[in-house]
Design a protein around this motif. Structure first.
Motif, PDB file in Angstrom:
ATOM      1  N   VAL A  87       0.845  -1.199   0.000  1.00 34.95           N
ATOM      2  CA  VAL A  87       0.000   0.000   0.000  1.00 34.95           C
ATOM      3  C   VAL A  87       0.884   1.255   0.000  1.00 34.95           C
ATOM      4  N   LYS A  88       1.937   1.261   0.825  1.00 34.74           N
ATOM      5  CA  LYS A  88       2.833   2.434   0.889  1.00 34.74           C
ATOM      6  C   LYS A  88       3.500   2.680  -0.459  1.00 34.74           C
ATOM      7  N   VAL A  89       3.994   1.625  -1.102  1.00 36.23           N
ATOM      8  CA  VAL A  89       4.667   1.783  -2.390  1.00 36.23           C
ATOM      9  C   VAL A  89       3.664   2.246  -3.451  1.00 36.23           C
ATOM     10  N   ALA A  90       2.490   1.601  -3.491  1.00 34.63           N
ATOM     11  CA  ALA A  90       1.487   1.930  -4.508  1.00 34.63           C
ATOM     12  C   ALA A  90       0.997   3.374  -4.374  1.00 34.63           C
ATOM     13  N   LEU A  91       0.916   3.866  -3.154  1.00 35.42           N
ATOM     14  CA  LEU A  91       0.432   5.231  -2.935  1.00 35.42           C
ATOM     15  C   LEU A  91       1.562   6.260  -3.001  1.00 35.42           C
ATOM     16  N   GLY A  92       2.775   5.795  -3.277  1.00 36.15           N
ATOM     17  CA  GLY A  92       3.898   6.720  -3.385  1.00 36.15           C
ATOM     18  C   GLY A  92       4.424   7.194  -2.049  1.00 36.15           C
ATOM     19  N   LYS A  93       4.066   6.485  -0.954  1.00 32.47           N
ATOM     20  CA  LYS A  93       4.550   6.893   0.376  1.00 32.47           C
ATOM     21  C   LYS A  93       5.889   6.235   0.709  1.00 32.47           C
ATOM     22  N   MET A  94       6.259   5.220  -0.080  1.00 27.81           N
ATOM     23  CA  MET A  94       7.568   4.599   0.101  1.00 27.81           C
ATOM     24  C   MET A  94       8.171   4.408  -1.288  1.00 27.81           C
ATOM     25  N   ASN A  95       9.401   4.856  -1.443  1.00 23.46           N
ATOM     26  CA  ASN A  95      10.097   4.721  -2.711  1.00 23.46           C
ATOM     27  C   ASN A  95      10.368   3.234  -2.989  1.00 23.46           C
ATOM     28  N   PRO A  96      10.038   2.743  -4.197  1.00 23.73           N
ATOM     29  CA  PRO A  96      10.256   1.316  -4.495  1.00 23.73           C
ATOM     30  C   PRO A  96      11.706   0.860  -4.292  1.00 23.73           C
ATOM     31  N   GLN A  97      12.691   1.716  -4.658  1.00 19.62           N
ATOM     32  CA  GLN A  97      14.098   1.323  -4.462  1.00 19.62           C
ATOM     33  C   GLN A  97      14.413   1.143  -2.982  1.00 19.62           C
ATOM     34  N   PRO A 119       4.594   3.931  -8.751  1.00 23.22           N
ATOM     35  CA  PRO A 119       3.300   4.440  -8.272  1.00 23.22           C
ATOM     36  C   PRO A 119       2.496   5.131  -9.383  1.00 23.22           C
ATOM     37  N   ASP A 120       3.174   5.581 -10.442  1.00 32.07           N
ATOM     38  CA  ASP A 120       2.480   6.259 -11.545  1.00 32.07           C
ATOM     39  C   ASP A 120       1.448   5.375 -12.237  1.00 32.07           C
ATOM     40  N   ILE A 121       1.633   4.059 -12.174  1.00 29.61           N
ATOM     41  CA  ILE A 121       0.673   3.194 -12.876  1.00 29.61           C
ATOM     42  C   ILE A 121      -0.607   2.998 -12.074  1.00 29.61           C
ATOM     43  N   PHE A 122      -0.597   3.403 -10.820  1.00 27.39           N
ATOM     44  CA  PHE A 122      -1.792   3.242  -9.975  1.00 27.39           C
ATOM     45  C   PHE A 122      -2.675   4.471 -10.089  1.00 27.39           C
ATOM     46  N   PRO A 123      -3.989   4.267  -9.965  1.00 30.32           N
ATOM     47  CA  PRO A 123      -4.863   5.435  -9.946  1.00 30.32           C
ATOM     48  C   PRO A 123      -4.580   6.246  -8.695  1.00 30.32           C
ATOM     49  N   LYS A 124      -4.761   7.531  -8.793  1.00 32.69           N
ATOM     50  CA  LYS A 124      -4.570   8.357  -7.601  1.00 32.69           C
ATOM     51  C   LYS A 124      -5.677   8.003  -6.615  1.00 32.69           C
ATOM     52  N   PRO A 125      -5.334   7.752  -5.366  1.00 37.07           N
ATOM     53  CA  PRO A 125      -6.353   7.311  -4.398  1.00 37.07           C
ATOM     54  C   PRO A 125      -7.381   8.406  -4.151  1.00 37.07           C
TER      55      PRO A 125
END
Length: 128
Positions: A87-97, A119-125
């Motif tokens: 959830v954190k990665v998908a929402l851009g709250k944690m950097n994937p690297q 996170p760009d591929i996910f819809p904005k929550p």
């Protein structure tokens, strides 16, 4: 029909992946599918990576998200997460690297394919 587990765990990730499924049917979603054109398998565990994982296929060739392992061969990349970390990665709250370096995300398969899973591929929550 529930899995072989007697309890079906409701993951926070289920909501996100359901939103993504809807998102891929929109014009913006179709653009993502065209641009990325890869298949990802996502294994999400309630508490600990590798245990009681729920498997999703995010097919960005066909533009669909479904529960269960990819059936068309091997996915381009497979990710394993704990529910909260996904959830954190998908929402851009944690950097994937950073997630990868901390062991919050495990990757199998093509690293170049994995790098396009952002996170760009996910819809904005809307609201969670």
């Amino acid at each position: 029909m529930a899995d072989s587990n007697s309890t079906t765990t409701q993951l926070k990730s289920d909501v996100l992946l359901e939103q993504m499924k809807q998102h891929l049917t929109t014009e913006a979603g179709k653009e993502i599918t065209k641009k990325i054109n890869l298949v990802y398998q996502i294994n999400i565990a309630p508490k600990k990576i590798g245990y009681e994982e729920i498997v999703y296929t995010v097919d960005l060739k066909k533009g669909e998200v479904k529960k269960g392992p990819y059936e068309g061969g091997k996915p381009d990349a497979t990710f394993s997460f704990k529910d909260d970390d996904f959830v954190k990665v998908a929402l851009g709250k944690m950097n994937p690297q950073i997630a990868f370096m901390r062991g919050a995300m495990k990757i199998k398969g093509s690293l170049s394919a994995a790098q396009k899973f952002t996170p760009d591929i996910f819809p904005k929550p809307s609201k969670m």
